[in-house]
Structures are given as C-alpha cells and as structure tokens.
Design a protein around this motif. Structure first.
Motif, PDB file in Angstrom:
ATOM      1  N   HIS A   1       3.095  -4.411   2.970  1.00  0.00           N
ATOM      2  CA  HIS A   1       4.032  -3.344   3.300  1.00  0.00           C
ATOM      3  C   HIS A   1       3.372  -1.990   3.046  1.00  0.00           C
ATOM      4  CE1 HIS A   1       6.818  -6.762   2.633  1.00  0.00           C
ATOM      5  NE2 HIS A   1       7.508  -6.193   3.591  1.00  0.00           N
ATOM      6  N   ILE A   2       3.714  -1.025   3.875  1.00  0.00           N
ATOM      7  CA  ILE A   2       3.111   0.305   3.777  1.00  0.00           C
ATOM      8  C   ILE A   2       4.208   1.331   3.510  1.00  0.00           C
ATOM      9  CG2 ILE A   2       1.686   2.032   4.944  1.00  0.00           C
ATOM     10  CD1 ILE A   2       0.737  -0.236   6.807  1.00  0.00           C
ATOM     11  N   PHE A   3       3.987   2.163   2.488  1.00  0.00           N
ATOM     12  CA  PHE A   3       4.913   3.242   2.153  1.00  0.00           C
ATOM     13  C   PHE A   3       4.164   4.568   2.197  1.00  0.00           C
ATOM     14  CE2 PHE A   3       7.179  -0.363   0.603  1.00  0.00           C
ATOM     15  CZ  PHE A   3       8.517  -0.005   0.575  1.00  0.00           C
ATOM     16  N   LEU A   4       4.756   5.549   2.853  1.00  0.00           N
ATOM     17  CA  LEU A   4       4.235   6.918   2.862  1.00  0.00           C
ATOM     18  C   LEU A   4       5.183   7.758   2.015  1.00  0.00           C
ATOM     19  CD1 LEU A   4       2.187   8.969   3.963  1.00  0.00           C
ATOM     20  CD2 LEU A   4       3.699   9.289   5.937  1.00  0.00           C
ATOM     21  N   VAL A   5       4.673   8.266   0.882  1.00  0.00           N
ATOM     22  CA  VAL A   5       5.535   8.896  -0.119  1.00  0.00           C
ATOM     23  C   VAL A   5       5.145  10.360  -0.308  1.00  0.00           C
ATOM     24  CG1 VAL A   5       6.371   8.806  -2.497  1.00  0.00           C
ATOM     25  CG2 VAL A   5       5.794   6.683  -1.292  1.00  0.00           C
ATOM     26  N   GLY A   6       6.059  11.252  -0.018  1.00  0.00           N
ATOM     27  CA  GLY A   6       5.862  12.676  -0.266  1.00  0.00           C
ATOM     28  C   GLY A   6       6.397  13.057  -1.637  1.00  0.00           C
ATOM     29  N   THR A   7       5.597  13.728  -2.428  1.00  0.00           N
ATOM     30  CA  THR A   7       5.978  14.114  -3.790  1.00  0.00           C
ATOM     31  C   THR A   7       6.285  15.614  -3.870  1.00  0.00           C
ATOM     32  OG1 THR A   7       3.650  14.469  -4.389  1.00  0.00           O
ATOM     33  CG2 THR A   7       4.577  12.281  -4.800  1.00  0.00           C
TER      34      THR A   7
ATOM     35  N   SER B   1       4.091   8.814   9.814  1.00  0.00           N
ATOM     36  CA  SER B   1       4.571   7.520   9.303  1.00  0.00           C
ATOM     37  C   SER B   1       4.770   6.524  10.443  1.00  0.00           C
ATOM     38  CB  SER B   1       5.875   7.705   8.526  1.00  0.00           C
ATOM     39  OG  SER B   1       6.942   8.088   9.380  1.00  0.00           O
ATOM     40  N   ARG B   2       5.162   7.003  11.618  1.00  0.00           N
ATOM     41  CA  ARG B   2       5.337   6.106  12.762  1.00  0.00           C
ATOM     42  C   ARG B   2       3.997   5.593  13.261  1.00  0.00           C
ATOM     43  NH1 ARG B   2      10.020   9.662  15.915  1.00  0.00           N
ATOM     44  NH2 ARG B   2      11.774   8.937  14.609  1.00  0.00           N
ATOM     45  N   ARG B   3       2.988   6.449  13.237  1.00  0.00           N
ATOM     46  CA  ARG B   3       1.654   5.987  13.633  1.00  0.00           C
ATOM     47  C   ARG B   3       1.107   4.975  12.627  1.00  0.00           C
ATOM     48  NH1 ARG B   3       0.588  11.573  15.120  1.00  0.00           N
ATOM     49  NH2 ARG B   3      -0.675  11.843  13.218  1.00  0.00           N
ATOM     50  N   MET B   4       1.444   5.168  11.375  1.00  0.00           N
ATOM     51  CA  MET B   4       0.986   4.257  10.324  1.00  0.00           C
ATOM     52  C   MET B   4       1.865   3.030  10.188  1.00  0.00           C
ATOM     53  SD  MET B   4       0.212   7.184   7.438  1.00  0.00           S
ATOM     54  CE  MET B   4      -0.038   5.983   6.142  1.00  0.00           C
ATOM     55  N   ARG B   5       3.034   3.043  10.842  1.00  0.00           N
ATOM     56  CA  ARG B   5       4.032   1.976  10.695  1.00  0.00           C
ATOM     57  C   ARG B   5       4.420   1.820   9.225  1.00  0.00           C
ATOM     58  NH1 ARG B   5       4.885  -0.608  15.258  1.00  0.00           N
ATOM     59  NH2 ARG B   5       5.956  -2.319  14.180  1.00  0.00           N
ATOM     60  N   ALA B   6       4.712   2.965   8.618  1.00  0.00           N
ATOM     61  CA  ALA B   6       5.031   3.017   7.197  1.00  0.00           C
ATOM     62  C   ALA B   6       6.471   3.470   6.984  1.00  0.00           C
ATOM     63  CB  ALA B   6       4.088   3.986   6.476  1.00  0.00           C
ATOM     64  N   GLU B   7       7.019   3.109   5.831  1.00  0.00           N
ATOM     65  CA  GLU B   7       8.343   3.592   5.443  1.00  0.00           C
ATOM     66  C   GLU B   7       8.181   4.913   4.690  1.00  0.00           C
ATOM     67  OE1 GLU B   7      11.387   0.803   4.123  1.00  0.00           O
ATOM     68  OE2 GLU B   7      11.666   2.023   2.323  1.00  0.00           O
ATOM     69  N   LEU B   8       8.906   5.926   5.118  1.00  0.00           N
ATOM     70  CA  LEU B   8       8.753   7.270   4.562  1.00  0.00           C
ATOM     71  C   LEU B   8       9.747   7.522   3.435  1.00  0.00           C
ATOM     72  CD1 LEU B   8       7.458  10.116   4.757  1.00  0.00           C
ATOM     73  CD2 LEU B   8       9.243  10.690   6.429  1.00  0.00           C
ATOM     74  N   TRP B   9       9.243   8.131   2.341  1.00  0.00           N
ATOM     75  CA  TRP B   9      10.083   8.544   1.204  1.00  0.00           C
ATOM     76  C   TRP B   9       9.690   9.953   0.785  1.00  0.00           C
ATOM     77  CZ3 TRP B   9      13.700   5.904  -2.075  1.00  0.00           C
ATOM     78  CH2 TRP B   9      14.057   4.637  -1.622  1.00  0.00           C
TER      79      TRP B   9
ATOM     80  N   VAL C   1       0.864  -1.182   0.000  1.00  0.00           N
ATOM     81  CA  VAL C   1       0.000   0.000   0.000  1.00  0.00           C
ATOM     82  C   VAL C   1       0.898   1.228   0.000  1.00  0.00           C
ATOM     83  CG1 VAL C   1      -1.739   1.314   1.251  1.00  0.00           C
ATOM     84  CG2 VAL C   1      -1.866  -1.186   1.179  1.00  0.00           C
ATOM     85  N   MET C   2       0.845   2.003  -1.079  1.00  0.00           N
ATOM     86  CA  MET C   2       1.645   3.211  -1.205  1.00  0.00           C
ATOM     87  C   MET C   2       0.710   4.420  -1.104  1.00  0.00           C
ATOM     88  SD  MET C   2       4.138   4.442  -4.344  1.00  0.00           S
ATOM     89  CE  MET C   2       5.185   2.993  -4.194  1.00  0.00           C
ATOM     90  N   ILE C   3       0.861   5.172  -0.022  1.00  0.00           N
ATOM     91  CA  ILE C   3       0.011   6.334   0.214  1.00  0.00           C
ATOM     92  C   ILE C   3       0.821   7.592  -0.086  1.00  0.00           C
ATOM     93  CG2 ILE C   3      -1.409   7.549   1.889  1.00  0.00           C
ATOM     94  CD1 ILE C   3      -1.767   4.877   3.332  1.00  0.00           C
TER      95      ILE C   3
ATOM     96  N   LEU D   1      -5.139   4.921   4.711  1.00  0.00           N
ATOM     97  CA  LEU D   1      -4.683   3.631   5.214  1.00  0.00           C
ATOM     98  C   LEU D   1      -5.842   2.856   5.842  1.00  0.00           C
ATOM     99  CD1 LEU D   1      -2.430   1.618   5.773  1.00  0.00           C
ATOM    100  CD2 LEU D   1      -1.926   2.869   7.891  1.00  0.00           C
ATOM    101  N   SER D   2      -6.707   3.556   6.560  1.00  0.00           N
ATOM    102  CA  SER D   2      -7.876   2.898   7.158  1.00  0.00           C
ATOM    103  C   SER D   2      -8.773   2.309   6.081  1.00  0.00           C
ATOM    104  CB  SER D   2      -8.664   3.897   8.013  1.00  0.00           C
ATOM    105  OG  SER D   2      -7.876   4.383   9.078  1.00  0.00           O
TER     106      SER D   2
END
Length: 271
Positions: free
Chosen positions: A165-171, A192-200, A134-136, A153-154
């Motif tokens: 796997h969860i990715f939080l991506v800033g463009t 990203s920590r609340r979502m347990r996501a990897e930040l980019w 899931v890439m948000i 994410l919800s």
C-alpha cells in the motif's frame, strides 16, 4: 534508552492501549483521495479471525521523503505522543514497533524511519525490501518536497517486488492557512493519482490526523496479511477451524498414498 521507547520492550509487552484496538474499518482522509475503496475488512478475514486464534502478525512500514519534511516528528508523535522542536537529522534508519489488536488478533507494525539526506540513501535503501506499506512524506509548505515524492516511490519500487500500500502524507498542516492549503492540495491530488497513493494531511505538532493515519495503515496491512495467508494455503476460504485441519490432514494422506511405490505381483505373492 527509556524502557517504554524500546522496540524490543514493545514487542515483548503484552499490553495494548485502547487507541491501538481496531474493530471497525478506519476511514480514509477523504474518500475521493484514495485508491483503496474497501469499506470493511474482508469477509474472509473476519471469518478467519473469529473462527480460530491466530498467531501475532507483523507488517513493515517504511517512511520516506526529503530531509526536514517531518518524518521523524510524525513517527514520534504517533509512537511516543511527543513533539520536539529541536530537529536532529536521522542517520541511516530508526526503528519503532507499535502493537495493535485488530479483530482480536495481535498485530505488530514495524515502522522504519529512513534518512532523507542524499548521502544516507544507499544505507537506507537496504531497508526498503519486504515493505508492506510505503509512506512517502512531504512538507505541505514545500512544493519541491512534493515533486520529489515520485522519485522516492521509484526508489522503493526498485527494491520491492511484492504488492504494498502507498500513502502520500503531507505534514505541517497547522502552519498553512486554509487558502494556501487548498492550492497545495490540488497539486498533491494530481501527484497522488499518478502514484496511486492515498493522500493524507497531518500535523505532528498538534497530532491532528496522526492516530487516524496509522490506524488506517494498520487495518489495510493486517487485512492484506491475512488474505495472503488464506490464498497461499490453497484451500477453500470458507472452510475454517477443525474442518480446515481435517482437510489438510486428509490431503496429506492422499499425497503420501500417491507417492507409495506399487509392489509387483511376484512380491505380493511371496507375502
């Protein structure tokens, strides 16, 4: 549609470009901004891939986020190495396929680019099921789009039961100065920590960080896919190749033998 842009053509075409070949474990954007701390492919995965040829694997990536945050531009930059300044809103869902060679195994990454407009949510949500990643996506210049990521994410969680796997991506990283980015990044790290996501943080306009992001996505998805298969086989993961086939055949014989109905003594005497 151009042949090179067709998802079906990409799945049939056997050619894999050098930038889609993965032999080393891709690094995260930052080691302190990820929940996935593996430093290499699993030893089990490497042994499986080296011991026997594997069938092509497929993993599904869904790209979510508010309207106009740059989801389609991100996908187009990776899949077609292009950037279009003429923005057109996605209606429903767009579908792309990118082929990789991971540890010598063909791997297809299905990328589902969903619409961010509220009126299309009910259509796009039906494609969330079965996602492996899931890439948000949010706009680094819009804190509102960042705060909406938890809701996206919800929505994904409500349609998926399995792990992903969860990715939080800033463009649009190229549009921010370093000083402004530092402020936004602190907010993004908290979420990203609340979502347990990897930040980019990436830029679809310049392409900065985009290939590295999707290489990371492909490696994590492939590693998880092979591990699931090994675990579902219910055999010792250190046994591979002909020994694994032999073990399965012997196990099958034992099971068939156990299922045989024993004959009574009178029947055996008659024989």
């Amino acid at each position: 549609m151009l042949e090179s842009r067709s998802a079906i053509y990409k799945m049939i075409n056997s050619d894999i470009s050098s930038d889609r070949t993965i032999r080393k474990w891709p690094a995260p954007y930052s080691t302190d901004k990820t929940f996935y701390h593996d430093r290499d492919f699993s030893g089990v995965v490497r042994r499986v891939c080296a011991a026997q040829p594997l069938l092509p694997r497929i993993s599904k990536v869904i790209v979510l986020g508010d309207v106009a945050v740059g989801k389609t531009s991100l996908v187009n930059r990776f899949c077609h190495k292009s950037f279009d300044t003429n923005y057109k809103a996605t209606i429903g869902v767009d579908f792309e396929v990118e082929k990789f060679d991971v540890l010598g195994v063909p791997f297809n990454l299905q990328i589902w680019d969903t619409a961010g407009q509220e009126r299309f949510k009910c259509i796009a949500a039906s494609y969330y099921r079965g996602a492996n990643v899931v890439m948000i996506v949010f706009d680094l210049g819009s804190l509102m789009s960042l705060h909406h990521c938890q809701q996206w994410l919800s929505d994904a969680n409500s349609c998926n039961n399995g792990p992903y796997h969860i990715f939080l991506v800033g463009t649009k990283r190229d549009l921010l100065s370093n000083q402004v980015y530092d402020i936004v990044e602190k907010k993004a790290v908290e979420i990203s920590r609340r979502m347990r996501a990897e930040l980019w943080a990436v830029s679809a306009r310049t392409g900065d960080g985009v290939p590295e992001l999707f290489a990371r996505v492909a490696a994590l998805a492939f590693n998880a896919s092979v591990l699931r298969e090994v675990q579902s086989a219910r055999v010792e993961p250190i046994v591979f190749g002909s020994e694994l086939i032999k073990l399965n055949r012997e196990t099958k014989k034992v099971r068939m033998k156990d299922r045989r109905i024993p004959k009574c003594s009178n029947c055996q005497n008659q024989l």
